[in-house]
Scaffold this motif. Sequence first.
Motif, PDB file in Angstrom:
ATOM      1  N   MET A   1       0.832  -1.203   0.000  1.00  0.00           N
ATOM      2  CA  MET A   1       0.000   0.000   0.000  1.00  0.00           C
ATOM      3  C   MET A   1       0.867   1.253   0.000  1.00  0.00           C
ATOM      4  SD  MET A   1      -2.832  -1.370   2.765  1.00  0.00           S
ATOM      5  CE  MET A   1      -3.977   0.020   2.688  1.00  0.00           C
ATOM      6  N   LEU A   2       1.969   1.226   0.756  1.00  0.00           N
ATOM      7  CA  LEU A   2       2.852   2.402   0.834  1.00  0.00           C
ATOM      8  C   LEU A   2       3.663   2.575  -0.454  1.00  0.00           C
ATOM      9  CD1 LEU A   2       4.067   2.105   4.538  1.00  0.00           C
ATOM     10  CD2 LEU A   2       2.388   3.714   3.594  1.00  0.00           C
ATOM     11  N   VAL A   3       3.961   1.480  -1.145  1.00  0.00           N
ATOM     12  CA  VAL A   3       4.585   1.588  -2.465  1.00  0.00           C
ATOM     13  C   VAL A   3       3.618   2.282  -3.422  1.00  0.00           C
ATOM     14  CG1 VAL A   3       5.360   0.277  -4.486  1.00  0.00           C
ATOM     15  CG2 VAL A   3       6.141  -0.370  -2.190  1.00  0.00           C
ATOM     16  N   SER A   4       2.324   1.926  -3.320  1.00  0.00           N
ATOM     17  CA  SER A   4       1.312   2.568  -4.150  1.00  0.00           C
ATOM     18  C   SER A   4       1.181   4.049  -3.827  1.00  0.00           C
ATOM     19  CB  SER A   4      -0.035   1.863  -3.959  1.00  0.00           C
ATOM     20  OG  SER A   4      -1.021   2.414  -4.802  1.00  0.00           O
ATOM     21  N   VAL A   5       1.369   4.400  -2.545  1.00  0.00           N
ATOM     22  CA  VAL A   5       1.317   5.809  -2.135  1.00  0.00           C
ATOM     23  C   VAL A   5       2.390   6.612  -2.875  1.00  0.00           C
ATOM     24  CG1 VAL A   5       1.787   7.373  -0.215  1.00  0.00           C
ATOM     25  CG2 VAL A   5       0.278   5.410   0.123  1.00  0.00           C
ATOM     26  N   VAL A   6       3.624   6.049  -2.950  1.00  0.00           N
ATOM     27  CA  VAL A   6       4.704   6.757  -3.632  1.00  0.00           C
ATOM     28  C   VAL A   6       4.477   6.791  -5.142  1.00  0.00           C
ATOM     29  CG1 VAL A   6       7.197   6.739  -4.126  1.00  0.00           C
ATOM     30  CG2 VAL A   6       6.378   6.261  -1.810  1.00  0.00           C
TER      31      VAL A   6
ATOM     32  N   ARG B   1       7.249  12.193  -6.233  1.00  0.00           N
ATOM     33  CA  ARG B   1       8.593  12.717  -6.482  1.00  0.00           C
ATOM     34  C   ARG B   1       9.647  12.092  -5.562  1.00  0.00           C
ATOM     35  NH1 ARG B   1       7.389  19.047  -6.385  1.00  0.00           N
ATOM     36  NH2 ARG B   1       5.677  18.262  -5.092  1.00  0.00           N
ATOM     37  N   ALA B   2       9.208  11.264  -4.608  1.00  0.00           N
ATOM     38  CA  ALA B   2      10.156  10.566  -3.753  1.00  0.00           C
ATOM     39  C   ALA B   2      10.755   9.355  -4.443  1.00  0.00           C
ATOM     40  CB  ALA B   2       9.463  10.132  -2.458  1.00  0.00           C
ATOM     41  N   GLY B   3      10.147   8.898  -5.532  1.00  0.00           N
ATOM     42  CA  GLY B   3      10.588   7.676  -6.196  1.00  0.00           C
ATOM     43  C   GLY B   3      11.987   7.788  -6.791  1.00  0.00           C
ATOM     44  N   VAL B   4      12.662   6.639  -6.836  1.00  0.00           N
ATOM     45  CA  VAL B   4      13.975   6.536  -7.450  1.00  0.00           C
ATOM     46  C   VAL B   4      13.872   5.503  -8.569  1.00  0.00           C
ATOM     47  CG1 VAL B   4      16.407   5.957  -7.120  1.00  0.00           C
ATOM     48  CG2 VAL B   4      15.142   7.121  -5.292  1.00  0.00           C
ATOM     49  N   LYS B   5      14.276   5.868  -9.757  1.00  0.00           N
ATOM     50  CA  LYS B   5      14.132   4.991 -10.917  1.00  0.00           C
ATOM     51  C   LYS B   5      14.809   3.641 -10.683  1.00  0.00           C
ATOM     52  CE  LYS B   5      14.754   4.842 -15.937  1.00  0.00           C
ATOM     53  NZ  LYS B   5      15.261   5.542 -17.144  1.00  0.00           N
ATOM     54  N   GLY B   6      14.031   2.576 -10.941  1.00  0.00           N
ATOM     55  CA  GLY B   6      14.563   1.222 -10.806  1.00  0.00           C
ATOM     56  C   GLY B   6      14.327   0.599  -9.445  1.00  0.00           C
ATOM     57  N   TYR B   7      13.745   1.377  -8.495  1.00  0.00           N
ATOM     58  CA  TYR B   7      13.568   0.867  -7.138  1.00  0.00           C
ATOM     59  C   TYR B   7      12.135   1.078  -6.662  1.00  0.00           C
ATOM     60  CZ  TYR B   7      18.661   0.898  -7.076  1.00  0.00           C
ATOM     61  OH  TYR B   7      19.978   0.674  -7.364  1.00  0.00           O
ATOM     62  N   LEU B   8      11.666   0.122  -5.873  1.00  0.00           N
ATOM     63  CA  LEU B   8      10.366   0.262  -5.217  1.00  0.00           C
ATOM     64  C   LEU B   8      10.566   0.971  -3.884  1.00  0.00           C
ATOM     65  CD1 LEU B   8       8.874  -3.283  -5.919  1.00  0.00           C
ATOM     66  CD2 LEU B   8       8.272  -1.123  -7.062  1.00  0.00           C
ATOM     67  N   ILE B   9       9.885   2.085  -3.729  1.00  0.00           N
ATOM     68  CA  ILE B   9      10.002   2.903  -2.518  1.00  0.00           C
ATOM     69  C   ILE B   9       8.662   2.878  -1.789  1.00  0.00           C
ATOM     70  CG2 ILE B   9      10.539   5.178  -1.570  1.00  0.00           C
ATOM     71  CD1 ILE B   9      12.879   4.049  -3.085  1.00  0.00           C
ATOM     72  N   ALA B  10       8.683   2.624  -0.498  1.00  0.00           N
ATOM     73  CA  ALA B  10       7.489   2.715   0.348  1.00  0.00           C
ATOM     74  C   ALA B  10       7.620   3.962   1.216  1.00  0.00           C
ATOM     75  CB  ALA B  10       7.348   1.476   1.220  1.00  0.00           C
ATOM     76  N   GLY B  11       6.568   4.773   1.269  1.00  0.00           N
ATOM     77  CA  GLY B  11       6.698   5.989   2.061  1.00  0.00           C
ATOM     78  C   GLY B  11       5.398   6.715   2.282  1.00  0.00           C
TER      79      GLY B  11
ATOM     80  N   ALA C   1      13.614   1.698   1.513  1.00  0.00           N
ATOM     81  CA  ALA C   1      13.931   1.109   0.208  1.00  0.00           C
ATOM     82  C   ALA C   1      15.094   0.119   0.343  1.00  0.00           C
ATOM     83  CB  ALA C   1      14.300   2.217  -0.780  1.00  0.00           C
ATOM     84  N   PRO C   2      15.157  -0.832  -0.613  1.00  0.00           N
ATOM     85  CA  PRO C   2      14.055  -1.272  -1.474  1.00  0.00           C
ATOM     86  C   PRO C   2      12.894  -1.776  -0.625  1.00  0.00           C
ATOM     87  CG  PRO C   2      16.161  -2.171  -2.216  1.00  0.00           C
ATOM     88  CD  PRO C   2      16.377  -1.612  -0.843  1.00  0.00           C
ATOM     89  N   ALA C   3      11.696  -1.577  -1.092  1.00  0.00           N
ATOM     90  CA  ALA C   3      10.513  -1.730  -0.244  1.00  0.00           C
ATOM     91  C   ALA C   3      10.392  -3.104   0.399  1.00  0.00           C
ATOM     92  CB  ALA C   3       9.259  -1.419  -1.060  1.00  0.00           C
ATOM     93  N   PHE C   4      10.727  -4.175  -0.351  1.00  0.00           N
ATOM     94  CA  PHE C   4      10.494  -5.521   0.180  1.00  0.00           C
ATOM     95  C   PHE C   4      11.768  -6.203   0.684  1.00  0.00           C
ATOM     96  CE2 PHE C   4       7.065  -4.495  -2.724  1.00  0.00           C
ATOM     97  CZ  PHE C   4       5.974  -4.713  -1.897  1.00  0.00           C
ATOM     98  N   ASP C   5      12.878  -5.506   0.634  1.00  0.00           N
ATOM     99  CA  ASP C   5      14.126  -5.967   1.244  1.00  0.00           C
ATOM    100  C   ASP C   5      14.938  -4.726   1.633  1.00  0.00           C
ATOM    101  OD1 ASP C   5      16.235  -7.498   2.160  1.00  0.00           O
ATOM    102  OD2 ASP C   5      17.081  -7.826   0.147  1.00  0.00           O
TER     103      ASP C   5
ATOM    104  N   PRO D   1      18.835  -2.744  -8.410  1.00  0.00           N
ATOM    105  CA  PRO D   1      17.433  -2.346  -8.607  1.00  0.00           C
ATOM    106  C   PRO D   1      16.492  -3.527  -8.395  1.00  0.00           C
ATOM    107  CG  PRO D   1      18.821  -1.517 -10.383  1.00  0.00           C
ATOM    108  CD  PRO D   1      19.668  -2.471  -9.598  1.00  0.00           C
ATOM    109  N   ASP D   2      15.280  -3.219  -7.897  1.00  0.00           N
ATOM    110  CA  ASP D   2      14.315  -4.287  -7.619  1.00  0.00           C
ATOM    111  C   ASP D   2      13.012  -4.116  -8.382  1.00  0.00           C
ATOM    112  OD1 ASP D   2      13.461  -2.055  -6.186  1.00  0.00           O
ATOM    113  OD2 ASP D   2      12.533  -3.285  -4.624  1.00  0.00           O
ATOM    114  N   GLU D   3      12.864  -3.004  -9.097  1.00  0.00           N
ATOM    115  CA  GLU D   3      11.619  -2.769  -9.819  1.00  0.00           C
ATOM    116  C   GLU D   3      11.746  -3.317 -11.235  1.00  0.00           C
ATOM    117  OE1 GLU D   3       8.331   0.771 -10.395  1.00  0.00           O
ATOM    118  OE2 GLU D   3      10.450   1.317 -10.336  1.00  0.00           O
ATOM    119  N   LYS D   4      10.814  -4.163 -11.613  1.00  0.00           N
ATOM    120  CA  LYS D   4      10.861  -4.789 -12.932  1.00  0.00           C
ATOM    121  C   LYS D   4       9.899  -4.121 -13.892  1.00  0.00           C
ATOM    122  CE  LYS D   4      12.095  -9.213 -10.848  1.00  0.00           C
ATOM    123  NZ  LYS D   4      11.720 -10.629 -10.635  1.00  0.00           N
TER     124      LYS D   4
END
Length: 577
Positions: A479-484, A491-501, A529-533, A574-577
């Motif tokens: 849910m927090l990944v979806s928030v970002v 604008r908190a996101g970083v390309k290639g990574y899942l961010i929860a915030g 970050a990464p959100a799930f590890d 990176p963890d985002e596919k």
Amino acid sequence: MKEVKKSFDKVFERRIRAVLLFFLVACAVLVGRLFIMQVVRHSQYTNLAIKQHGLTEELSSERGMILAVDKDGAEVPLALNKTYKVLVASPKTIKHPEETASLLASVFSLNQADVLARLSKAGDPYEIIARRIESQAAEEFLQRGIEGISFEDEMRRVYPNGTMASHLLGFVSGATGGESGQYGIERFFENELSGAVGLLSGMKDASGFLLALGRRVIHPPENGSSVTLTIDYSVQRKAEDVLAAAVSKWGASSGLVIVLDPKTGRILAEASRPAFDPNAFSGEKDFSIFLNPAVEASYELGSVMKPITMAAALEEKKVTPDSTYNDTGEVRIGSFTIRNFDGNAYHTQTMTQVLEKSLNTGLVHVARLLGKAKQEEYFGRFGFGDKTGIDLPGEVAGDLSNLEHGRDSDFATASFGQGIAVTPIQLAAATAAIANKGVLMKPYVVEKIRDDSGNETMRSPETVRSVISPETAETLTKMLVSVVKNGYEDRAGVKGYLIAGKTGTAQIPRRDGKGYMEDGAIHTFVGYAPAFDPKFLILIQLNEPKGNRFAANTLTPVFHDLAEFILHYYEVPPDEK
């Protein structure tokens, strides 16, 4: 005639005998006195002599260093000791005080009038003129051959990075040989850092100088232990830079950054503004600047508390991410009305959308489903209302006392972080529990302590308790990944990574306790970050920023910059596919 002579001889003889008897008695008294002094009271008079001519001095110990590390484990000094020179004058031997004062003032940047006043003390054998003189400058001056001027060694505490991590470190104050740590690590680990003084005994001459003959060390000094922190020097430096830029850009009255490892509780960075220079702490007029706002102050932090309330409801199976409610834009509780931050109504919304749009009414709905008892229980399980136990002085427990009254309105506002006060370190640790599969870790800043002999005491991560299940933690992270990705925090996101915030924009209570200030707010962002590890969690706070109402605008770019740096610095794939 013979009878007269006989009579005189008898008188003379009696007088001689009397004199001899007197001397015999005197000798007996003297011998007795000597016997008492040398035999009966030998130890007493020996001690008196020792007190008169003996000397016992303390041998100062060297204070241990405070060290940060880099990602490879190399240690970087944050606090160490340095030998300076003390400029000393003997006014009674200085022939030209005016010329000498002028020269000293010119070479060492001193006030000439003050120097002259000290050099003009006729008959004075010893005056300290200046401290913290560099050795090279002292050596160069001695080559001038100025009579009555000399230099002595003095060990001083030095903080080579100036204001960096000043609230974390604290400082050392007091006269040489009697220093003690004030605030921060210097205070909390005073016993370990200071070591133990030694004792030297000896004899002194009539002038009071220690004689070389007979000197002995009763107890050698024990140097203090070095303290190695969990602080990563490079991450700390970057945190300082982005915080300083944000405070300056938005004209904030203050701000702070905390970076920690959610899996262990290790603090990787902690920066605060305004900061102070521990090398020049005596120049500060407002002593409150020495307090560490991350642990010694509590705030109403607003919407960054929404994930905590949502976590409790998810764990108790009161809601799912897809559960819906009808948002009318406001909730009435008696005469009290709660509205969304923008005053809008969004009608049918899921729980994920509640977090994405940061809807106050949605959290009131969730809190009502949860119930007061469970809401308060989960606040406690996440650590709010109690000290975290971090190894720093002065930690406060926050303030949940509003909930003691049981008022519906207080529990409603608490669901979105108003009406209750928490410390930044509490919020960071609580959010880290979500990142760490529901397990709350005790935050800490000291990795190891190494004594003067090289023996090391390592400090290990401490689990406090399991707060929510791993399944709930994973659901909330999604849910927090979806928030970002989809909310105001994009604008908190970083390309290639899942961010929860999640961001938070909170009102500031009035000092008189009557409501909230019309102007001013507290902006907060917390994310991992990464959100799930997760390798790190970042909390950023700005107090009373100007020119923008919402944390989504002021802090998400700051989080992005710091998070991007840390991801690249630690070479996180990176963890985002």
